[in-house]
Design a protein around this motif. Structure first.
Motif, PDB file in Angstrom:
ATOM      1  N   UNK A  38      11.311  72.981  70.804  1.00  0.00           N
ATOM      2  CA  UNK A  38      12.224  73.269  71.905  1.00  0.00           C
ATOM      3  C   UNK A  38      12.765  74.681  71.739  1.00  0.00           C
ATOM      4  N   UNK A  39      12.539  75.519  72.738  1.00  0.00           N
ATOM      5  CA  UNK A  39      13.051  76.887  72.719  1.00  0.00           C
ATOM      6  C   UNK A  39      13.698  77.175  74.064  1.00  0.00           C
ATOM      7  N   UNK A  40      14.835  77.839  73.988  1.00  0.00           N
ATOM      8  CA  UNK A  40      15.560  78.281  75.185  1.00  0.00           C
ATOM      9  C   UNK A  40      15.627  79.803  75.167  1.00  0.00           C
ATOM     10  N   UNK A  41      15.305  80.435  76.282  1.00  0.00           N
ATOM     11  CA  UNK A  41      15.460  81.875  76.439  1.00  0.00           C
ATOM     12  C   UNK A  41      16.687  82.121  77.300  1.00  0.00           C
ATOM     13  N   UNK A  67      15.417  77.699  80.038  1.00  0.00           N
ATOM     14  CA  UNK A  67      16.234  78.883  80.301  1.00  0.00           C
ATOM     15  C   UNK A  67      17.677  78.557  79.971  1.00  0.00           C
ATOM     16  N   UNK A  68      18.335  79.481  79.287  1.00  0.00           N
ATOM     17  CA  UNK A  68      19.718  79.278  78.888  1.00  0.00           C
ATOM     18  C   UNK A  68      20.681  80.196  79.615  1.00  0.00           C
ATOM     19  N   UNK A  69      21.971  79.886  79.515  1.00  0.00           N
ATOM     20  CA  UNK A  69      23.041  80.627  80.192  1.00  0.00           C
ATOM     21  C   UNK A  69      22.767  80.689  81.688  1.00  0.00           C
ATOM     22  N   UNK A  70      22.376  79.557  82.245  1.00  0.00           N
ATOM     23  CA  UNK A  70      22.077  79.472  83.668  1.00  0.00           C
ATOM     24  C   UNK A  70      23.349  79.020  84.387  1.00  0.00           C
ATOM     25  N   UNK A  71      23.912  79.900  85.192  1.00  0.00           N
ATOM     26  CA  UNK A  71      25.216  79.642  85.787  1.00  0.00           C
ATOM     27  C   UNK A  71      25.168  79.393  87.287  1.00  0.00           C
ATOM     28  N   UNK A  72      24.277  80.075  88.005  1.00  0.00           N
ATOM     29  CA  UNK A  72      24.279  80.007  89.459  1.00  0.00           C
ATOM     30  C   UNK A  72      23.066  79.248  89.981  1.00  0.00           C
ATOM     31  N   UNK A  73      23.151  78.821  91.231  1.00  0.00           N
ATOM     32  CA  UNK A  73      22.016  78.170  91.874  1.00  0.00           C
ATOM     33  C   UNK A  73      20.828  79.124  91.948  1.00  0.00           C
ATOM     34  N   UNK A  89      23.316  75.329  80.089  1.00  0.00           N
ATOM     35  CA  UNK A  89      24.482  76.066  80.569  1.00  0.00           C
ATOM     36  C   UNK A  89      25.538  76.131  79.460  1.00  0.00           C
ATOM     37  N   UNK A  90      26.377  77.172  79.474  1.00  0.00           N
ATOM     38  CA  UNK A  90      27.468  77.231  78.510  1.00  0.00           C
ATOM     39  C   UNK A  90      28.689  76.440  78.953  1.00  0.00           C
ATOM     40  N   UNK A  91      28.697  76.043  80.237  1.00  0.00           N
ATOM     41  CA  UNK A  91      29.857  75.368  80.811  1.00  0.00           C
ATOM     42  C   UNK A  91      29.413  74.652  82.079  1.00  0.00           C
ATOM     43  N   UNK A  92      30.330  73.925  82.707  1.00  0.00           N
ATOM     44  CA  UNK A  92      30.053  73.321  84.004  1.00  0.00           C
ATOM     45  C   UNK A  92      29.902  74.440  85.028  1.00  0.00           C
ATOM     46  N   UNK A  93      28.825  74.389  85.815  1.00  0.00           N
ATOM     47  CA  UNK A  93      28.499  75.509  86.678  1.00  0.00           C
ATOM     48  C   UNK A  93      27.724  75.032  87.896  1.00  0.00           C
ATOM     49  N   UNK A  94      27.672  75.850  88.965  1.00  0.00           N
ATOM     50  CA  UNK A  94      26.916  75.488  90.165  1.00  0.00           C
ATOM     51  C   UNK A  94      25.429  75.250  89.905  1.00  0.00           C
ATOM     52  N   UNK A  95      24.923  75.755  88.811  1.00  0.00           N
ATOM     53  CA  UNK A  95      23.504  75.561  88.496  1.00  0.00           C
ATOM     54  C   UNK A  95      23.157  74.089  88.293  1.00  0.00           C
TER      55      UNK A  95
END
Length: 212
Positions: A38-41, A67-73, A89-95
């Motif tokens: 498992x790898x996340x970019x 994919x990491x740090x995905x925040x937006x749609x 995601x690092x937090x709850x987000x629209x993504x």
């Protein structure tokens, strides 16, 4: 992909983040070759989408590349187009909502009990306990009391020794960045990266040498 099953099986998620796209790609490929499944970019990396596309082409469609740090749609859609099969995601987000529309599983960031509830209600496949270093393994153990069925993946400040502590306290996997990658994402020693992979895998799965 079934992200939850993959996390439970392999127990180690490598997080690649850097400013050198070629070095980031070499790091992803070395991790895969060394048995990290498992790898996340992180999308905060330079040309992250390009790294994802090149890594997907090299590793094939079955590899668990996210994919990491995905925040937006918009970022969720771009990551899916680039070949990501799960989002972090690092937090709850629209993504999260867009990932659901796209059919992509999400490892959603949360820290407080309220955020854990919100992440699971939003459909997260697992909860990324971030930053885990603020509470350590004992905080994870405390969270497990009210949330025994929530699959937690601690991320942030997890080293090889600490990984075992988190797993012993109920984590299904751990996410690791710089303690695992070292200088590889800056063009550093890939042989040393392979050695660190071996150390981490022996910590998270004692029989890793036979399981790969």
């Amino acid at each position: 992909m079934n992200l939850l099953d993959t996390l439970r099986t392999h127990r180690l998620l490598a997080i690649v983040r850097g400013d050198d796209p070629d070095a980031a790609l070499a790091t992803v490929l070395t991790l895969a070759e060394s048995g990290v499944n498992l790898v996340e970019v992180s999308l905060t990396s330079t040309d992250a989408l390009g790294v994802l596309r090149r890594a997907r082409a090299a590793l094939g469609p079955a590899y668990a590349l996210g994919a990491g740090t995905v925040l937006t749609a918009e970022q969720a859609g771009q990551a899916a187009e680039a070949g990501a099969t799960y989002l972090v995601t690092p937090a709850l987000a629209p993504s999260l909502a867009e990932a659901g529309r796209l059919g992509l599983p999400v490892l959603a960031g949360a820290f407080t009990p309220t955020e854990v509830v919100q992440a699971t209600t939003a459909g997260a496949a697992a909860v990324k306990l971030f930053p885990a270093s603020l509470g350590g393994p004992d905080y994870l153990r405390a969270l497990r009391d009210p949330f025994p069925q929530v699959p937690f993946v601690p991320v942030g400040g997890v080293d090889a020794a600490g990984a075992r502590d988190y797993l012993d306290r109920g984590a299904i996997a751990v996410g690791v960045g710089s303690p695992l990658l070292g200088d590889a994402v800056r063009g550093g020693d890939l042989a040393a990266l392979r050695d660190r992979v071996a150390d981490f895998r022996s910590s998270v799965v004692p029989s890793a040498g036979a399981a790969a």
